[in-house]
Design a protein around this motif. Sequence first.
Motif, PDB file in Angstrom:
ATOM      1  N   SER A 175       0.813  -1.221   0.000  1.00  0.00           N
ATOM      2  CA  SER A 175       0.000   0.000   0.000  1.00  0.00           C
ATOM      3  C   SER A 175       0.846   1.271   0.000  1.00  0.00           C
ATOM      4  O   SER A 175       0.453   2.276  -0.610  1.00  0.00           O
ATOM      5  CB  SER A 175      -0.975   0.002   1.180  1.00  0.00           C
ATOM      6  N   ASP A 179       0.471   4.123  -2.727  1.00  0.00           N
ATOM      7  CA  ASP A 179       0.154   5.520  -2.408  1.00  0.00           C
ATOM      8  C   ASP A 179       1.139   6.466  -3.093  1.00  0.00           C
ATOM      9  O   ASP A 179       0.749   7.516  -3.617  1.00  0.00           O
ATOM     10  CB  ASP A 179       0.195   5.740  -0.896  1.00  0.00           C
ATOM     11  N   SER A 211     -17.438   2.708  -0.816  1.00  0.00           N
ATOM     12  CA  SER A 211     -16.863   2.498   0.513  1.00  0.00           C
ATOM     13  C   SER A 211     -16.364   1.066   0.600  1.00  0.00           C
ATOM     14  O   SER A 211     -16.668   0.229  -0.263  1.00  0.00           O
ATOM     15  CB  SER A 211     -17.899   2.760   1.608  1.00  0.00           C
ATOM     16  N   ASP A 212     -15.575   0.783   1.656  1.00  0.00           N
ATOM     17  CA  ASP A 212     -15.045  -0.566   1.812  1.00  0.00           C
ATOM     18  C   ASP A 212     -15.888  -1.411   2.759  1.00  0.00           C
ATOM     19  O   ASP A 212     -15.458  -2.486   3.184  1.00  0.00           O
ATOM     20  CB  ASP A 212     -13.589  -0.526   2.285  1.00  0.00           C
ATOM     21  N   ARG A 220     -10.350  -4.586   1.506  1.00  0.00           N
ATOM     22  CA  ARG A 220     -10.187  -3.201   1.980  1.00  0.00           C
ATOM     23  C   ARG A 220      -8.821  -2.643   1.593  1.00  0.00           C
ATOM     24  O   ARG A 220      -8.689  -1.463   1.259  1.00  0.00           O
ATOM     25  CB  ARG A 220     -10.383  -3.147   3.504  1.00  0.00           C
ATOM     26  N   LEU A 221      -7.784  -3.495   1.634  1.00  0.00           N
ATOM     27  CA  LEU A 221      -6.449  -3.060   1.228  1.00  0.00           C
ATOM     28  C   LEU A 221      -6.455  -2.600  -0.232  1.00  0.00           C
ATOM     29  O   LEU A 221      -5.978  -1.514  -0.565  1.00  0.00           O
ATOM     30  CB  LEU A 221      -5.441  -4.185   1.426  1.00  0.00           C
ATOM     31  N   ARG A 224      -8.326   0.695  -0.747  1.00  0.00           N
ATOM     32  CA  ARG A 224      -7.545   1.873  -0.361  1.00  0.00           C
ATOM     33  C   ARG A 224      -6.444   2.168  -1.378  1.00  0.00           C
ATOM     34  O   ARG A 224      -6.042   3.330  -1.549  1.00  0.00           O
ATOM     35  CB  ARG A 224      -6.927   1.665   1.033  1.00  0.00           C
ATOM     36  N   ARG A 250     -14.566   4.170  -6.029  1.00  0.00           N
ATOM     37  CA  ARG A 250     -13.183   3.831  -6.352  1.00  0.00           C
ATOM     38  C   ARG A 250     -13.172   2.965  -7.609  1.00  0.00           C
ATOM     39  O   ARG A 250     -14.064   2.140  -7.821  1.00  0.00           O
ATOM     40  CB  ARG A 250     -12.521   3.062  -5.204  1.00  0.00           C
TER      41      ARG A 250
END
Length: 275
Positions: A175, A179, A211-212, A220-221, A224, A250
């Motif tokens: 992650s 990012d 949303s997650d 969820r990873l 994001r 997303r």
Amino acid sequence: MYTAEISRTSPSAFLFVIDQSGSMDERMETEQTKAQFVADVLNKTLYQLVIRCTRADGVRNYFDVGVIAYGDSVRSGFAAPLGGKILHSLSDIEANPLRIEERVKRVPDGAGGLVNQPTKFPVWFDPTSLGGTPMTAAMRTAAEAIAEWCDAHPSSYPPTIIHVTDGASTDGDPSAIADALKQMSTSDGECLLFNLHISTTGGQPVVFPASDSGLDEYGRLLFRMSSAFPDHLVQVARDKGYDSVSGESRFFGYKAGYEVIVDFFDIGTRASNLR
């Protein structure tokens, strides 16, 4: 943002990051392995990009294109002569397929039925499934290529990275590097990172969520790690039946089957403002 005109003097870039780990040998509903199906969709996507950018004077280099494959190693997904670097002009892609296969497609016969029609199918990327899932190393390789590209094209429409995987990273948490990749930018906006998790388990996929909630830890990873939906692609997704997509969504899919994989590639490679 994401309004820069895409032209031969100001191209954009697509980078595909493809999981080729051992588990990609599982079979999908199409009877192909996940590796085979993803390779077919990727090769078709590359061919459609070539067609979309072909004019009377030949293939126009509106895009630089690359593939990173990861499994037993992290490498360019192209073979020689394209294998020496990650990103290539579209005309170089067009000129250097591995081979041209004869495929059969079903087309209308004019009387309400379908008939088989032979068609030429260029292949640039071969399926393999071997080794672990070094996602972090693959993302780092992508970041190095994208940083160099952004430095060379400071005012272009920013690169789009489409990452396809079927499992969790085996070399640590990706992650942070994801990012960093999303924060790379041109003056037209930050790079776009789209993540697609594919599965053979059936059930209801989660596609373009806002949303997650309801996702497991791995989902969820990836959520994001994914960029927000660019405004100009929202209508493209809605036109394909993803009615709930908004600017809050997303660009991410989880536990996707074959239909979602095709749509994900198609929507993700629609850049506006081609000149």
